[in-house]
Design an enzyme around this catalytic site. Structure first.
Site, PDB file in Angstrom:
ATOM      1  N   CYS A  41      40.960  10.794  -6.286  1.00 49.19           N
ATOM      2  CA  CYS A  41      40.681  12.039  -7.002  1.00 49.19           C
ATOM      3  C   CYS A  41      40.336  11.729  -8.449  1.00 49.19           C
ATOM      4  O   CYS A  41      41.023  10.926  -9.090  1.00 49.19           O
ATOM      5  CB  CYS A  41      41.914  12.937  -6.939  1.00 49.19           C
ATOM      6  SG  CYS A  41      41.683  14.519  -7.757  1.00 49.19           S
ATOM      7  N   HIS A  85      40.290  18.866   0.423  1.00 51.16           N
ATOM      8  CA  HIS A  85      40.714  18.289  -0.853  1.00 51.16           C
ATOM      9  C   HIS A  85      40.180  19.131  -2.024  1.00 51.16           C
ATOM     10  O   HIS A  85      40.932  19.501  -2.929  1.00 51.16           O
ATOM     11  CB  HIS A  85      40.214  16.842  -0.936  1.00 51.16           C
ATOM     12  CG  HIS A  85      40.502  16.164  -2.247  1.00 51.16           C
ATOM     13  ND1 HIS A  85      41.258  15.015  -2.346  1.00 51.16           N
ATOM     14  CD2 HIS A  85      40.120  16.458  -3.527  1.00 51.16           C
ATOM     15  CE1 HIS A  85      41.340  14.662  -3.622  1.00 51.16           C
ATOM     16  NE2 HIS A  85      40.648  15.514  -4.357  1.00 51.16           N
ATOM     17  N   GLU A  86      38.880  19.422  -2.009  1.00 54.45           N
ATOM     18  CA  GLU A  86      38.279  20.166  -3.133  1.00 54.45           C
ATOM     19  C   GLU A  86      38.802  21.591  -3.199  1.00 54.45           C
ATOM     20  O   GLU A  86      39.068  22.105  -4.289  1.00 54.45           O
ATOM     21  CB  GLU A  86      36.751  20.167  -3.033  1.00 54.45           C
ATOM     22  CG  GLU A  86      36.090  18.805  -3.205  1.00 54.45           C
ATOM     23  CD  GLU A  86      36.575  18.030  -4.418  1.00 54.45           C
ATOM     24  OE1 GLU A  86      36.940  18.643  -5.437  1.00 54.45           O
ATOM     25  OE2 GLU A  86      36.611  16.793  -4.338  1.00 54.45           O
ATOM     26  N   HIS A  98      42.042  22.134  -4.912  1.00 57.46           N
ATOM     27  CA  HIS A  98      41.986  22.204  -6.382  1.00 57.46           C
ATOM     28  C   HIS A  98      41.897  23.645  -6.881  1.00 57.46           C
ATOM     29  O   HIS A  98      42.298  23.942  -8.002  1.00 57.46           O
ATOM     30  CB  HIS A  98      40.768  21.443  -6.914  1.00 57.46           C
ATOM     31  CG  HIS A  98      40.969  19.957  -7.013  1.00 57.46           C
ATOM     32  ND1 HIS A  98      41.947  19.400  -7.777  1.00 57.46           N
ATOM     33  CD2 HIS A  98      40.290  18.918  -6.459  1.00 57.46           C
ATOM     34  CE1 HIS A  98      41.879  18.064  -7.695  1.00 57.46           C
ATOM     35  NE2 HIS A  98      40.882  17.747  -6.894  1.00 57.46           N
TER      36      HIS A  98
HETATM   37 ZN    ZN Z   1      40.397  15.802  -6.426  1.00 60.44          ZN
END
Ligand code: ZN
Length: 180
Positions: A103, A145-146, A149
């Site tokens: 990341c 994953h994105e 965020h």
């Molecule tokens: Zn990330």
């Protein structure tokens, strides 16, 4: 072209649920510069995705682009540039698959994360058109994953076996050839 400073783990902006993006702003000058900043900052840092909170903006916008041949992630098929606004994610197949993740906001580290194999993502694209896609494989993990965020989560939260949290150098020395 504007390369922004990355926010890093510990910055509270990465732990907030980002605000939904105002759809009437899609296509505006400020929207276009946000997208441009995300692209420039992602490319500068060799990322394959980036979310607005990673440049300090707490709004639900993220981009993903798997390049032809990424140094950071090998054996990956190239993808289109996804511009993702106000996404909703739904698990289609809860069987888990694991990948070593990295990341831009957690520099220097890699961790093995298991996530649902198959997900459905509904979002608005750069024309504010509603899209729905079913994702599998590595791209499914990248989306999860994105999108995390945008909801205050980091991949490190999802690591179940902390012996598989590693510095990049040690990852290359000890883990890269293991599939799990
Ligand atoms: Zn990330």
């Amino acid at each position: 072209m504007a390369i922004k400073e990355l926010t890093r783990m510990g910055n509270p902006v990465l732990r907030k649920v980002a605000k939904e993006y105002e759809l009437s702003e899609v296509g505006s000058q400020s929207f276009l510069s946000l997208i441009e900043d995300l692209i420039d900052t992602m490319n500068e840092n060799g990322g394959i995705g980036i979310a607005a909170p990673q440049i300090g903006i707490s709004t639900q916008v993220a981009i993903i682009k798997l390049p032809e041949d990424s140094g950071r992630y090998s054996d990956v098929e190239a993808s289109e540039l996804f511009i993702i606004i106000n996404p909703k994610i739904e698990v289609v197949d809860s069987e888990k698959q694991g990948f070593w993740e990295g990341c831009l906001s957690v520099p220097g580290l890699r961790g093995f994360v298991e996530r649902p194999k198959k997900v459905k993502v509904t979002y608005f694209d750069k024309d504010a058109t509603k899209k729905e896609i079913i994702l599998e494989g590595f791209l499914s993990t990248v989306f999860q994953h994105e999108l995390d965020h945008l909801f205050g989560k980091l991949y490190v939260d999802r690591i179940t076996d902390l012996t598989k949290l590693s510095y990049e150098e040690e990852y290359l020395d000890y883990w890269i050839d293991s599939s799990n």
